[in-house]
Design a protein around this motif. Structure first.
Motif, PDB file in Angstrom:
ATOM      1  N   ARG A 214       0.472  -1.133  -0.109  1.00 15.62           N
ATOM      2  CA  ARG A 214       0.051  -0.182   0.136  1.00 15.62           C
ATOM      3  C   ARG A 214       0.852   0.909   0.222  1.00 15.62           C
ATOM      4  O   ARG A 214       1.310   1.656   0.834  1.00 15.62           O
ATOM      5  N   VAL A 215       1.032   1.878  -0.911  1.00 19.97           N
ATOM      6  CA  VAL A 215       1.268   3.188  -0.837  1.00 19.97           C
ATOM      7  C   VAL A 215       0.734   4.094  -0.239  1.00 19.97           C
ATOM      8  O   VAL A 215      -0.658   4.349   0.068  1.00 19.97           O
ATOM      9  N   MET A 216       2.024   5.143   0.741  1.00 20.13           N
ATOM     10  CA  MET A 216       1.369   6.153   1.348  1.00 20.13           C
ATOM     11  C   MET A 216       0.890   6.624   0.389  1.00 20.13           C
ATOM     12  O   MET A 216       1.976   7.935   0.079  1.00 20.13           O
ATOM     13  N   THR A 217      -0.056   7.332   0.438  1.00 21.53           N
ATOM     14  CA  THR A 217      -1.100   8.452   0.021  1.00 21.53           C
ATOM     15  C   THR A 217      -1.098   9.472   0.955  1.00 21.53           C
ATOM     16  O   THR A 217      -1.017  10.295   1.978  1.00 21.53           O
ATOM     17  N   ALA A 218      -1.755  10.758  -0.063  1.00 26.18           N
ATOM     18  CA  ALA A 218      -1.744  12.111   1.036  1.00 26.18           C
ATOM     19  C   ALA A 218      -2.954  11.598   1.510  1.00 26.18           C
ATOM     20  O   ALA A 218      -2.889  13.051   3.048  1.00 26.18           O
ATOM     21  N   PHE A 219      -3.957  11.020   1.666  1.00 24.97           N
ATOM     22  CA  PHE A 219      -5.212  10.981   2.718  1.00 24.97           C
ATOM     23  C   PHE A 219      -4.766  10.067   3.748  1.00 24.97           C
ATOM     24  O   PHE A 219      -4.275  10.284   5.305  1.00 24.97           O
ATOM     25  N   GLU A 220      -3.381   9.462   3.812  1.00 26.77           N
ATOM     26  CA  GLU A 220      -2.653   8.714   5.073  1.00 26.77           C
ATOM     27  C   GLU A 220      -2.082   9.614   5.552  1.00 26.77           C
ATOM     28  O   GLU A 220      -2.020   9.824   7.288  1.00 26.77           O
ATOM     29  N   ARG A 221      -0.924  10.178   5.235  1.00 26.14           N
ATOM     30  CA  ARG A 221      -0.490  11.451   5.864  1.00 26.14           C
ATOM     31  C   ARG A 221      -1.096  12.389   6.705  1.00 26.14           C
ATOM     32  O   ARG A 221      -0.950  12.824   6.906  1.00 26.14           O
ATOM     33  N   LYS A 222      -2.277  12.613   5.736  1.00 34.15           N
ATOM     34  CA  LYS A 222      -3.482  13.729   6.585  1.00 34.15           C
ATOM     35  C   LYS A 222      -3.623  13.381   7.559  1.00 34.15           C
ATOM     36  O   LYS A 222      -3.735  13.599   8.935  1.00 34.15           O
ATOM     37  N   GLY A 223      -4.229  12.606   7.777  1.00 38.71           N
ATOM     38  CA  GLY A 223      -4.161  10.949   9.155  1.00 38.71           C
ATOM     39  C   GLY A 223      -3.306  11.261  10.115  1.00 38.71           C
ATOM     40  O   GLY A 223      -3.868  11.510  10.905  1.00 38.71           O
ATOM     41  N   ILE A 224      -2.360  11.087   9.896  1.00 36.47           N
ATOM     42  CA  ILE A 224      -1.324  10.739  10.808  1.00 36.47           C
ATOM     43  C   ILE A 224      -0.593  12.474  10.848  1.00 36.47           C
ATOM     44  O   ILE A 224      -0.295  12.114  12.461  1.00 36.47           O
ATOM     45  N   ALA A 225      -1.186  13.416  10.263  1.00 32.04           N
ATOM     46  CA  ALA A 225      -0.769  14.166  11.068  1.00 32.04           C
ATOM     47  C   ALA A 225      -1.742  15.017  11.747  1.00 32.04           C
ATOM     48  O   ALA A 225      -1.344  15.879  12.682  1.00 32.04           O
ATOM     49  N   LYS A 226      -3.234  14.394  11.479  1.00 34.78           N
ATOM     50  CA  LYS A 226      -3.607  14.860  12.776  1.00 34.78           C
ATOM     51  C   LYS A 226      -3.437  13.724  13.943  1.00 34.78           C
ATOM     52  O   LYS A 226      -4.645  13.929  15.252  1.00 34.78           O
ATOM     53  N   GLY A 227      -2.967  12.946  14.164  1.00 33.30           N
ATOM     54  CA  GLY A 227      -2.684  12.801  15.322  1.00 33.30           C
ATOM     55  C   GLY A 227      -3.075  11.489  15.016  1.00 33.30           C
ATOM     56  O   GLY A 227      -3.527  10.455  16.052  1.00 33.30           O
ATOM     57  N   ARG A 228      -3.600  10.585  13.766  1.00 27.40           N
ATOM     58  CA  ARG A 228      -4.761   8.707  14.304  1.00 27.40           C
ATOM     59  C   ARG A 228      -3.756   8.042  13.858  1.00 27.40           C
ATOM     60  O   ARG A 228      -3.086   8.277  12.761  1.00 27.40           O
ATOM     61  N   GLU A 229      -4.348   6.664  14.412  1.00 27.13           N
ATOM     62  CA  GLU A 229      -2.542   5.816  14.378  1.00 27.13           C
ATOM     63  C   GLU A 229      -3.721   4.783  12.866  1.00 27.13           C
ATOM     64  O   GLU A 229      -4.471   4.903  12.865  1.00 27.13           O
ATOM     65  N   ILE A 230      -3.130   4.531  12.155  1.00 28.09           N
ATOM     66  CA  ILE A 230      -3.318   3.772  11.323  1.00 28.09           C
ATOM     67  C   ILE A 230      -3.136   2.695  12.366  1.00 28.09           C
ATOM     68  O   ILE A 230      -2.264   2.119  12.116  1.00 28.09           O
ATOM     69  N   ARG A 231      -4.458   1.519  11.587  1.00 30.66           N
ATOM     70  CA  ARG A 231      -4.371   0.380  11.715  1.00 30.66           C
ATOM     71  C   ARG A 231      -4.895  -0.422  10.556  1.00 30.66           C
ATOM     72  O   ARG A 231      -5.661  -0.440   9.833  1.00 30.66           O
ATOM     73  N   ASP A 232      -3.849  -1.780  10.643  1.00 29.83           N
ATOM     74  CA  ASP A 232      -4.174  -2.595   9.882  1.00 29.83           C
ATOM     75  C   ASP A 232      -5.044  -3.913  10.114  1.00 29.83           C
ATOM     76  O   ASP A 232      -4.311  -4.266  10.927  1.00 29.83           O
ATOM     77  N   LEU A 233      -5.443  -4.407   8.734  1.00 30.16           N
ATOM     78  CA  LEU A 233      -5.434  -5.669   9.145  1.00 30.16           C
ATOM     79  C   LEU A 233      -5.639  -7.084   8.524  1.00 30.16           C
ATOM     80  O   LEU A 233      -5.857  -6.029   7.059  1.00 30.16           O
ATOM     81  N   THR A 234      -5.623  -8.385   8.275  1.00 28.43           N
ATOM     82  CA  THR A 234      -5.031  -8.893   6.998  1.00 28.43           C
ATOM     83  C   THR A 234      -5.781 -10.319   7.394  1.00 28.43           C
ATOM     84  O   THR A 234      -5.066 -10.917   9.060  1.00 28.43           O
ATOM     85  N   TYR A 235      -6.791 -10.961   6.877  1.00 27.96           N
ATOM     86  CA  TYR A 235      -7.404 -12.260   6.875  1.00 27.96           C
ATOM     87  C   TYR A 235      -7.347 -12.922   5.605  1.00 27.96           C
ATOM     88  O   TYR A 235      -7.231 -12.683   4.330  1.00 27.96           O
ATOM     89  N   ARG A 236      -7.285 -13.899   5.958  1.00 25.93           N
ATOM     90  CA  ARG A 236      -7.054 -15.293   4.893  1.00 25.93           C
ATOM     91  C   ARG A 236      -8.410 -16.221   4.581  1.00 25.93           C
ATOM     92  O   ARG A 236      -9.300 -16.700   5.832  1.00 25.93           O
ATOM     93  N   ARG A 237      -8.695 -16.103   3.758  1.00 27.07           N
ATOM     94  CA  ARG A 237     -10.776 -16.415   3.724  1.00 27.07           C
ATOM     95  C   ARG A 237      -9.750 -18.600   3.692  1.00 27.07           C
ATOM     96  O   ARG A 237      -9.084 -19.138   2.955  1.00 27.07           O
TER      97      ARG A 237
END
Length: 241
Positions: A214-237
């Motif tokens: 997942r490339v770092m987008t402006a949207f993700e950078r904006k969330g980080i700048a506002k102090g929001r933590e990015i959380r990932d989840l990965t599930y297998r079928r």
């Protein structure tokens, strides 16, 4: 005879915004859509998918390869980057906002990404009927609308019932990758997927490692700048019975 339906049975996870596109975006639809944008038969709404419509994946891409589907591809930054870096795989971007679709086509054309197709449609309908069963090797959902107001939570994409929809489209062993910058939504995602018999965790601990595809987008950078933590989840079928 019953009257035909004029509305969907379930709430959708988006509000379709109108607005004038730029001349460049209009040209993208005129010149690039015939190659990139799939022509989807509709049902009751412009972004709906007729329940009898089925995508012939091999015909759409002119070959047989792994298919990665991104739900809510936005401006297309992640999927165009991935399609360019992984020419041996095929990619499908699902989006309802025309400006985002236009930008995706323009960037894909500039990058020479010929292994990408787009569909302008409501994602659950794409996953539940339009895609052949087990067609996707991965489904990505990055930063879908958190609908953070309590009265709107029912509109979240990842809610009870969604895992069955995603599981139908995924091949056995296929990966469902999620990311959000909204803690409450991340917790809901995890609760919903943990309770789904068709999926198992593909991570240890509380959260998955950041997906390096997942490339770092402006949207993700904006969330980080506002102090929001990015959380990932990965599930297998899990394998079908």
């Amino acid at each position: 005879m019953p009257e035909p339906r004029t509305f969907r049975d379930e709430p959708v996870s988006f509000v379709r915004r109108s607005g004038r596109m730029s001349d460049g975006q209009e040209r993208a639809f005129e010149e690039l859509a015939p190659f990139y944008l799939l022509d989807v038969p509709r049902d009751v709404a412009f972004t709906s998918v007729h329940p009898d419509a089925r995508l012939d994946v091999a015909s759409a891409y002119g070959r047989t390869a792994q298919l990665i589907v991104e739900i809510g591809s936005g401006q297309g930054h992640a999927i165009v980057s991935a399609a360019t870096a992984r020419p041996d795989d095929d990619f499908l971007a699902v989006e309802v906002f025309r400006a985002g679709l236009a930008r995706t086509m323009l960037d894909a054309d500039t990058a020479g990404a010929r292994n990408l197709r787009l569909v302008e449609a409501n994602a659950p309908e794409v996953l539940s009927t339009y895609l052949p069963e087990a067609a996707a090797s991965e489904v990505w959902i990055f930063f879908s609308d958190p609908w953070h107001k309590k009265r709107h939570v029912k509109r979240r994409l990842i809610r009870p019932g969604f895992p069955e929809t995603a599981a139908r489209a995924l091949a056995d062993g296929g990966m469902l990758r999620l990311a959000t910058d909204w803690e409450d939504y991340a917790l809901q995602m995890r609760d919903v997927l943990d309770a789904a018999p068709d999926f198992e965790r593909a991570f240890e601990g509380e959260w998955a490692e950041r997906f390096d595809g997942r490339v770092m987008t402006a949207f993700e950078r904006k969330g980080i700048a506002k102090g929001r933590e990015i959380r990932d989840l990965t599930y297998r079928r899990v394998p079908r019975a």
